[in-house]
Design a protein around this motif. Structure first.
Motif, mmCIF file in Angstrom:
data_model
loop_
_atom_site.group_PDB
_atom_site.id
_atom_site.type_symbol
_atom_site.label_atom_id
_atom_site.label_comp_id
_atom_site.label_asym_id
_atom_site.label_seq_id
_atom_site.Cartn_x
_atom_site.Cartn_y
_atom_site.Cartn_z
ATOM 1 N N LYS A 87 0.840 -1.196 0.000
ATOM 2 C CA LYS A 87 0.000 0.000 0.000
ATOM 3 C C LYS A 87 0.882 1.255 0.000
ATOM 4 O O LYS A 87 0.656 2.197 -0.772
ATOM 5 N N SER A 88 1.895 1.236 0.875
ATOM 6 C CA SER A 88 2.784 2.401 0.973
ATOM 7 C C SER A 88 3.535 2.621 -0.330
ATOM 8 O O SER A 88 3.677 3.755 -0.792
ATOM 9 N N VAL A 89 4.028 1.531 -0.911
ATOM 10 C CA VAL A 89 4.805 1.665 -2.149
ATOM 11 C C VAL A 89 3.910 2.224 -3.263
ATOM 12 O O VAL A 89 4.312 3.125 -4.009
ATOM 13 N N ASN A 90 2.691 1.710 -3.334
ATOM 14 C CA ASN A 90 1.769 2.211 -4.364
ATOM 15 C C ASN A 90 1.468 3.689 -4.159
ATOM 16 O O ASN A 90 1.348 4.447 -5.112
ATOM 17 N N HIS A 91 1.323 4.045 -2.921
ATOM 18 C CA HIS A 91 0.961 5.421 -2.603
ATOM 19 C C HIS A 91 2.122 6.389 -2.825
ATOM 20 O O HIS A 91 1.947 7.541 -3.177
ATOM 21 N N GLY A 92 3.328 5.897 -2.634
ATOM 22 C CA GLY A 92 4.510 6.767 -2.758
ATOM 23 C C GLY A 92 4.798 7.485 -1.447
ATOM 24 O O GLY A 92 3.991 7.440 -0.510
ATOM 25 N N GLN A 116 12.332 8.700 -8.582
ATOM 26 C CA GLN A 116 11.999 7.281 -8.537
ATOM 27 C C GLN A 116 13.270 6.462 -8.392
ATOM 28 O O GLN A 116 14.271 6.730 -9.062
ATOM 29 N N GLU A 117 13.216 5.512 -7.486
ATOM 30 C CA GLU A 117 14.358 4.597 -7.311
ATOM 31 C C GLU A 117 13.765 3.195 -7.194
ATOM 32 O O GLU A 117 12.892 2.977 -6.334
ATOM 33 N N SER A 118 14.244 2.263 -8.001
ATOM 34 C CA SER A 118 13.589 0.955 -8.163
ATOM 35 C C SER A 118 12.119 1.234 -8.456
ATOM 36 O O SER A 118 11.806 1.998 -9.330
ATOM 37 N N ASN A 119 11.189 0.706 -7.643
ATOM 38 C CA ASN A 119 9.781 1.013 -7.931
ATOM 39 C C ASN A 119 9.187 1.955 -6.876
ATOM 40 O O ASN A 119 7.977 2.032 -6.724
ATOM 41 N N VAL A 120 10.067 2.652 -6.161
ATOM 42 C CA VAL A 120 9.582 3.538 -5.098
ATOM 43 C C VAL A 120 9.587 4.986 -5.585
ATOM 44 O O VAL A 120 10.607 5.484 -6.075
#
Ligand code: GTP
Ligand code: MG
Length: 428
Positions: A34-39, A88-92
């Protein structure tokens, strides 16, 4: 009988063995997803005198070239410039905001230099508080601009902290996580640097300045954070220039006598700063901002607005009660104000009435005076006219008498002439 609420409450909590896989062990993963999707968002404030390498350090830290020309330093006061970037770094995804001071330390009178910085930090807290207090809150996609870390750039003088630094840090320490750094550390020798660090630390302690301490309560990072706390303030060198050293390209600053490698821990503390600020403690900085600094701001602000958790007898005081009490207080004040205004209005009307009456009286008096004057004048003129008329009549009478006399004289003169003619004839 056990109800769902009592299962999780205090001593009544029971551990129930599971007879198979249920799946709530995936909760941490769900959170991560959830956090990763949200940024994420992270906001850094760079405070330091003109040309101390603030922009260069930001570029070096995030391994990019943030656009922006050197700031103009001809302004009369300190200003803050804020820029937001999506990284953006990797998918974050990270929404990074870099706020930098402009003209800090440029003024002759530096007394108020800290004020725009404090005001800026408070303004971000206020914006968040206002969003929180809204009926329809959208905090999940609200762009949080609260400052998570303040990098305080100390000039590499080798002496002591300037009073401007101490005053500013003291004013900021309850509002933001301060990480002091010695800027342009390549300008100071190794032995001087050790002494300088000790001096700075002792001055901060003796002036009661609270700087951010890397947390040591989490076992996984306790050791590294404990070691790093002892290295504060970090002495950093920044550079975006890449030089070939050996067979590797490295960020470095080249001088006629040698090269300073930014990422070489024997040369400066840049790597330590990057590790501590970004890799290890970014989340703690965000958390401290929310739970500590923002909480303090919110508490003071709500207390200022009259909200409180307990009444004077230390009994819990709900928001509803606070609202009612405030409303009654407000209505009471409003009524008092209304009454005062009414009284004032009546008083003003009375005053005006008295003024008008006075003016009317004056006008009447003036009118009477003028009327009397007019009558006197009229009487005088009438008297004069009468005396003139009398004179005219007297004159007319005299004139008539004179004419009569004259005609009699003429008649008399005429008979005399005839008589004399007759006598003359008789004589001849
Ligand atoms: P303003 O935004 O104008 O206040 O300046 P700043 O603090 O952002 O400084 P900036 O990064 O623009 O750097 C100013 C000058 O210092 C540039 O010429 C940089 O190359 C140089 N500089 C930056 N970092 C360092 C450093 O670590 N050591 C040395 N010796 N020079 C540096
Ligand atoms: Mg700059």
């Amino acid at each position: 009988m056990w109800g769902p609420a009592s299962i999780f409450q205090g001593e009544g909590c029971r551990t129930v063995p599971l007879s198979g896989h249920v799946g709530f062990d995936s909760l941490p993963d769900q959170l991560v997803n959830k956090s990763v999707n949200h940024g994420f968002c992270f906001n850094i404030l760079c405070v330091g005198e003109t040309g101390l390498g603030k922009s260069t350090l930001m570029d070096t830290l995030f391994n990019t070239k943030f656009e922006g020309d050197p700031a103009s330093h001809s302004q009369p006061g300190v200003q803050l410039k804020s820029s937001t970037y999506d990284l953006q770094e990797s998918n974050v995804n990270l929404k990074l905001t870099v706020v930098s001071t402009m003209g800090f330390g440029d003024q002759i009178n530096k007394e108020d230099s800290y004020k725009p910085i404090v005001e800026f930090i408070d303004a971000q807290f206020e914006a968040y508080l206002q969003e929180e207090l809204k009926i329809k809150r959208v905090l999940h996609n609200y762009h949080d601009t609260r400052i998570h870390a303040c990098l305080y750039f100390i000039a590499p003088t080798g002496h002591s902290l300037k009073s401007l630094d101490l005053v500013t840090m003291k004013k900021l320490d309850s509002k933001v996580n301060i990480i002091p750094i010695i800027a342009k550390s390549d300008a100071i020798s190794k032995s001087e640097l050790t002494k300088f660090k000790i001096k700075i630390t002792s001055e901060l302690v003796s002036n009661g300045v609270q700087i951010y301490q890397f947390p040591t309560d989490d076992e996984s990072v306790a050791e590294i954070n404990g070691t790093m706390n002892a290295h504060l303030p970090f002495a950093v060198t920044g550079s975006t220039e890449e030089l070939k050293i050996g067979n590797k390209m490295m960020k470095a600053r080249q001088y006629p006598w040698g090269t300073v490698q930014v990422e070489n821990e024997a040369h400066c503390d840049f790597v330590k700063l990057r590790e501590m600020l970004i890799r290890v403690n970014m989340e703690d900085l965000r958390e401290q901002t929310h739970t500590h600094h923002y909480e303090l701001y919110r508490r003071c602000k709500l207390e200022e607005m009259g909200f409180k958790d307990t009444d004077p007898d230390s009994k819990p005081f709900s928001l509803q009660e606070t609202y009612e009490a405030k409303r009654n207080e407000f209505l009471g004040e409003l009524q008092k104000k209304e009454e005062a205004m009414r009284q004032m209005f009546v008083q003003r009307v009375k005053e005006k009435e008295a003024e008008l009456k006075e003016a009317e009286k004056e006008l009447h008096e003036k009118f009477d005076r003028l009327k009397k004057l007019h009558q006197d004048e009229k009487k005088k003129l009438e008297d004069k006219k009468k005396s003139l008329d009398d004179e005219v009549n007297a004159f007319k009478q005299r004139k008539t008498a004179a004419e009569l006399l004259q005609s009699q004289a003429q008649q008399a003169g005429g008979s005399q002439t005839i008589k004399r003619d007759k006598e003359r004839k008789n004589f001849f």
